[in-house]
Motif scaffolding. Structure first.
Motif, mmCIF file in Angstrom:
data_model
loop_
_atom_site.group_PDB
_atom_site.id
_atom_site.type_symbol
_atom_site.label_atom_id
_atom_site.label_comp_id
_atom_site.label_asym_id
_atom_site.label_seq_id
_atom_site.Cartn_x
_atom_site.Cartn_y
_atom_site.Cartn_z
ATOM 1 N N THR A 136 0.834 -1.205 0.000
ATOM 2 C CA THR A 136 0.000 0.000 0.000
ATOM 3 C C THR A 136 0.868 1.254 0.000
ATOM 4 O OG1 THR A 136 -1.739 -1.184 1.184
ATOM 5 C CG2 THR A 136 -1.821 1.232 1.244
ATOM 6 N N ILE A 137 1.916 1.246 0.808
ATOM 7 C CA ILE A 137 2.834 2.391 0.860
ATOM 8 C C ILE A 137 3.530 2.569 -0.483
ATOM 9 C CG2 ILE A 137 4.973 3.257 1.898
ATOM 10 C CD1 ILE A 137 3.991 1.946 4.543
ATOM 11 N N ALA A 138 4.015 1.474 -1.076
ATOM 12 C CA ALA A 138 4.721 1.553 -2.361
ATOM 13 C C ALA A 138 3.815 2.116 -3.452
ATOM 14 C CB ALA A 138 5.247 0.174 -2.770
ATOM 15 N N LEU A 139 2.584 1.658 -3.506
ATOM 16 C CA LEU A 139 1.652 2.138 -4.526
ATOM 17 C C LEU A 139 1.258 3.601 -4.278
ATOM 18 C CD1 LEU A 139 -0.623 -1.005 -4.988
ATOM 19 C CD2 LEU A 139 1.254 -0.203 -6.460
ATOM 20 N N THR A 140 1.071 3.964 -3.017
ATOM 21 C CA THR A 140 0.727 5.350 -2.674
ATOM 22 C C THR A 140 1.855 6.294 -3.057
ATOM 23 O OG1 THR A 140 -0.673 4.592 -0.852
ATOM 24 C CG2 THR A 140 0.055 6.891 -0.788
ATOM 25 N N VAL A 141 3.089 5.918 -2.734
ATOM 26 C CA VAL A 141 4.243 6.768 -3.070
ATOM 27 C C VAL A 141 4.397 6.879 -4.583
ATOM 28 C CG1 VAL A 141 6.765 6.876 -2.961
ATOM 29 C CG2 VAL A 141 5.463 6.433 -0.907
#
Length: 170
Positions: A56-61
């Motif tokens: 989720t963090i990777a996709l958000t960034v």
């Protein structure tokens, strides 16, 4: 097979860090795949919560990487030409390291300024917009770099913690 996943995952971590500076490579998602490969080994126990949160963090960034420079440019009155100029400036800094490590800072700004000037902006507006584009670009790049380095830290920590199991040949 565990050693293969470990080596491939580590290589993806390194490519992910490189991808935080190169706009062609999606740095955080590549680093996440490297982390996933580590957890796919038989030695490291599954942690689907960690993998889900880090995905989720990777996709958000990755999404923010497109939004932040545009927002910075828009806030300072710039155009798409300033964003593209900043990206081209970064590529110049990477492939022609004339100014050494300072080039990664100088060339994206110069590129954004040239991009704005070619967009028929007056000098003051072009300088202001180039600054906004540059700040947005640096913010996105720093965020991607920070996430990929944290993922490398998680990868290294788990690889060391389970190294006896990964490298056992029984």
């Amino acid at each position: 097979m565990d050693i293969f996943f470990l080596v491939l995952g580590f290589l993806l971590m390194l490519v992910g860090i490189l991808g935080s500076f190169l706009p062609i490579l999606p740095g955080p998602p590549l680093s996440w795949v490297g982390l996933l490969l580590l957890y796919l080994t038989t030695a490291v126990p599954d942690n689907w919560w960690l993998l889900g949160i880090t995905l989720t963090i990777a996709l958000t960034v990755t999404v923010l990487d497109y939004v932040i420079p545009a927002a910075g440019t828009k806030k300072f009155g710039g155009s798409r030409a300033g964003i593209w100029g900043s990206i081209i400036g970064l590529l110049v800094a990477i492939f022609f390291p004339i100014l050494g490590p300072f080039g990664i800072i100088v060339w994206p700004f110069v590129g954004a300024l040239v991009g704005e000037l070619t967009n028929k902006s007056d000098n003051k507006t072009a300088l202001k917009a180039a600054f906004g584009s540059f700040i947005g670009f640096l913010t996105g790049t720093f965020l991607k770099f920070l996430i990929t380095v944290i993922y490398l830290g998680l990868f290294t920590w788990k690889a060391i913690e389970y190294s006896a199991e990964i490298f056992s040949f029984t």
